[in-house]
Design a protein around this motif. Structure first.
Motif, short mmCIF file in Angstrom:
data_model
loop_
_atom_site.label_atom_id
_atom_site.label_comp_id
_atom_site.label_asym_id
_atom_site.label_seq_id
_atom_site.Cartn_x
_atom_site.Cartn_y
_atom_site.Cartn_z
N SER A 89 0.76 -1.15 0.15
CA SER A 89 0.19 0.02 -0.04
C SER A 89 0.80 1.13 0.04
CB SER A 89 -0.90 0.01 1.32
OG SER A 89 -1.37 1.41 1.47
N LYS A 90 0.42 2.15 -0.68
CA LYS A 90 1.31 3.33 -0.83
C LYS A 90 1.19 4.35 0.51
CE LYS A 90 -0.92 4.98 -4.48
NZ LYS A 90 -1.18 6.06 -5.84
N LYS A 91 0.08 3.97 1.14
CA LYS A 91 -0.16 4.87 2.25
C LYS A 91 -0.23 3.88 3.72
CE LYS A 91 -3.27 7.60 -0.65
NZ LYS A 91 -4.66 8.15 -0.69
N PRO A 92 0.39 4.49 4.63
CA PRO A 92 0.68 3.54 5.80
C PRO A 92 -0.61 2.82 6.22
CG PRO A 92 1.49 5.82 6.21
CD PRO A 92 0.66 5.65 5.18
N VAL A 93 -0.69 1.64 6.68
CA VAL A 93 -1.73 0.96 7.15
C VAL A 93 -1.49 0.36 8.60
CG1 VAL A 93 -2.93 -1.10 6.79
CG2 VAL A 93 -1.89 0.09 4.84
N ILE A 94 -2.46 0.63 9.33
CA ILE A 94 -2.45 0.16 10.99
C ILE A 94 -3.48 -0.78 11.03
CG2 ILE A 94 -2.98 1.23 13.02
CD1 ILE A 94 -2.52 4.11 12.05
N ALA A 95 -3.24 -1.92 11.70
CA ALA A 95 -3.95 -2.87 12.21
C ALA A 95 -4.44 -2.63 13.43
CB ALA A 95 -3.45 -4.47 12.27
N ALA A 96 -5.76 -2.37 13.79
CA ALA A 96 -6.34 -2.14 14.99
C ALA A 96 -6.97 -3.35 15.45
CB ALA A 96 -7.29 -1.16 15.19
N ILE A 97 -6.26 -4.14 16.41
CA ILE A 97 -6.46 -5.51 16.48
C ILE A 97 -7.21 -5.89 17.93
CG2 ILE A 97 -5.51 -7.97 16.70
CD1 ILE A 97 -2.82 -6.61 15.39
N ASN A 98 -8.52 -6.12 17.61
CA ASN A 98 -9.51 -6.04 18.69
C ASN A 98 -10.12 -7.53 19.25
OD1 ASN A 98 -10.57 -6.10 16.05
ND2 ASN A 98 -12.76 -5.83 16.84
N GLY A 99 -9.23 -8.30 18.87
CA GLY A 99 -9.70 -9.65 19.30
C GLY A 99 -8.63 -10.81 18.48
N TYR A 100 -9.67 -11.86 18.22
CA TYR A 100 -8.62 -13.00 17.55
C TYR A 100 -8.22 -12.58 16.25
CZ TYR A 100 -10.53 -16.16 20.84
OH TYR A 100 -10.74 -16.90 22.05
N ALA A 101 -6.68 -12.70 16.27
CA ALA A 101 -6.19 -12.57 14.86
C ALA A 101 -5.23 -13.88 14.71
CB ALA A 101 -4.70 -11.44 14.94
N LEU A 102 -5.98 -14.87 13.71
CA LEU A 102 -5.63 -16.16 13.85
C LEU A 102 -5.40 -16.57 12.26
CD1 LEU A 102 -7.75 -18.10 16.38
CD2 LEU A 102 -5.52 -16.85 16.50
N ILE A 111 -1.46 -2.51 16.49
CA ILE A 111 -1.86 -2.00 17.97
C ILE A 111 -3.06 -2.95 18.43
CG2 ILE A 111 -2.78 -0.06 19.41
CD1 ILE A 111 -1.63 2.07 17.24
N ALA A 112 -2.73 -3.31 19.50
CA ALA A 112 -3.77 -4.60 19.63
C ALA A 112 -4.20 -4.20 21.29
CB ALA A 112 -3.09 -5.97 19.82
N SER A 113 -5.65 -4.87 21.52
CA SER A 113 -6.23 -4.75 22.54
C SER A 113 -5.42 -5.91 23.55
CB SER A 113 -7.85 -5.03 22.38
OG SER A 113 -8.45 -5.43 23.58
N GLU A 114 -5.68 -5.79 24.73
CA GLU A 114 -4.94 -6.44 25.78
C GLU A 114 -5.53 -8.05 25.93
OE1 GLU A 114 -5.40 -4.75 29.48
OE2 GLU A 114 -7.24 -4.69 29.40
N HIS A 115 -6.79 -8.19 25.27
CA HIS A 115 -7.36 -9.44 25.04
C HIS A 115 -6.99 -10.14 23.89
CE1 HIS A 115 -10.47 -7.29 22.85
NE2 HIS A 115 -11.18 -8.40 22.83
N ALA A 116 -6.45 -9.48 23.13
CA ALA A 116 -6.43 -10.08 21.59
C ALA A 116 -5.51 -11.37 21.65
CB ALA A 116 -5.51 -9.01 20.57
N LYS A 117 -5.52 -12.26 20.55
CA LYS A 117 -5.01 -13.68 20.60
C LYS A 117 -4.29 -13.37 19.27
CE LYS A 117 -6.51 -14.93 24.64
NZ LYS A 117 -5.68 -14.98 25.93
N PHE A 118 -3.29 -14.29 18.95
CA PHE A 118 -2.31 -14.51 17.86
C PHE A 118 -2.12 -15.93 17.47
CE2 PHE A 118 -2.02 -9.94 19.39
CZ PHE A 118 -2.01 -9.23 18.43
N GLY A 119 -2.07 -16.26 16.16
CA GLY A 119 -1.45 -17.56 16.08
C GLY A 119 -1.73 -18.00 14.60
#
Length: 258
Positions: free
Chosen positions: A94-107, A121-129
């Motif tokens: 992307s030519k423009k900056p992209v921010i992920a606002a991670i509000n939960g499961y990011a699987l 930038i993630a919420s404290e209850h987000a999960k990753f995998g």
């Protein structure tokens, strides 16, 4: 533009793309991936947008991965059609900056989507995998490549080969995300971060991102040559004159993207 699975909004030069399949925990099917690509391309052409934010509807999931019913029906040559990898490469470039606002499961594909964004930038209850291994496949949206570059080979092997899911704090410790914030403060923090970026010179942001992305795969001499050529372009812009003049006049610069 009208989308079936996404909600788009533009405010104060920030274009927000919200994946809107809460009944599926924002899992992605073929159509929603294509819509995501089209939305990013649309915002890249829109002068009213300087920064893109990607998030998920509700407060449970960012993107919980691929829709398993869709995934089960996919055939070998489908990988060479409208592939998730191609969509995520579009986000990454992307030519423009992209921010992920991670509000939960990011699987699965959701973790890969977060990975290709410039900031996470993630919420404290987000999960990753990357649990694809438990389905008999691997993360083919660029996960074996992008995740490794972001957090290093040992950590990438840990997530991809075990399929383990980690919490936001551990993701931060691994270098997978930039910030962890309380659930109720995620939206405001992302907005604050995005608005700060909108005040930066758009052309300089775009060219600096190109140089940074290329630094991961180019050798030093090629990277330095690219850096020089991009700087030469920036020396010709009105924003360069405005930025240096504003500094000397001790005032805030007003960048116009020219």
């Amino acid at each position: 533009m009208n989308f079936e699975y996404l909600l788009l909004n533009v405010e104060d030069y920030v274009g927000t793309i919200k994946v809107n399949r809460p009944e599926k925990r924002n899992a992605m099917n073929s159509e929603s991936w294509i819509e995501l690509r089209d939305a990013v391309n649309y915002f890249n052409q829109l002068n009213e947008v300087r920064v893109i934010v990607i998030t998920g509807a509700g407060d449970q999931s960012f993107v919980s991965g691929a829709d398993i019913e869709w995934l089960r029906e996919r055939q070998p040559l489908d990988i060479y059609g409208s592939a998730v990898q191609d969509v995520l490469l579009c986000v990454y470039q992307s030519k423009k900056p992209v921010i992920a606002a991670i509000n939960g499961y990011a699987l699965g594909g959701g973790c890969e989507l977060a990975t290709v964004c410039d900031f996470r930038i993630a919420s404290e209850h987000a999960k990753f995998g990357q649990p694809e291994i438990t389905l008999g496949i691997l993360p083919a949206g660029g996960g074996t490549q992008q995740l490794t570059k972001l957090i290093g080979l040992p950590r990438a092997k840990e997530l991809i080969l075990t399929g383990n899911i980690i919490d936001a704090q551990k993701a931060y410790e691994y270098g997978l995300i930039n910030e962890v914030v309380p659930k109720e403060k995620l939206k405001d923090r992302v907005r604050e971060f995005a608005l700060n970026l909108t005040k930066k010179p758009p052309i300089a942001l775009m060219l600096a991102k190109i140089a940074l992305n290329e630094s991961v795969t180019s050798d030093l001499n090629a990277g330095l040559a690219l850096e020089k050529s991009l700087q030469a372009i920036l020396f010709s812009t009105q924003d360069k004159i405005e930025g240096t003049t504003a500094f000397l006049e001790k005032r805030d610069a007003q960048f116009i993207g020219k």
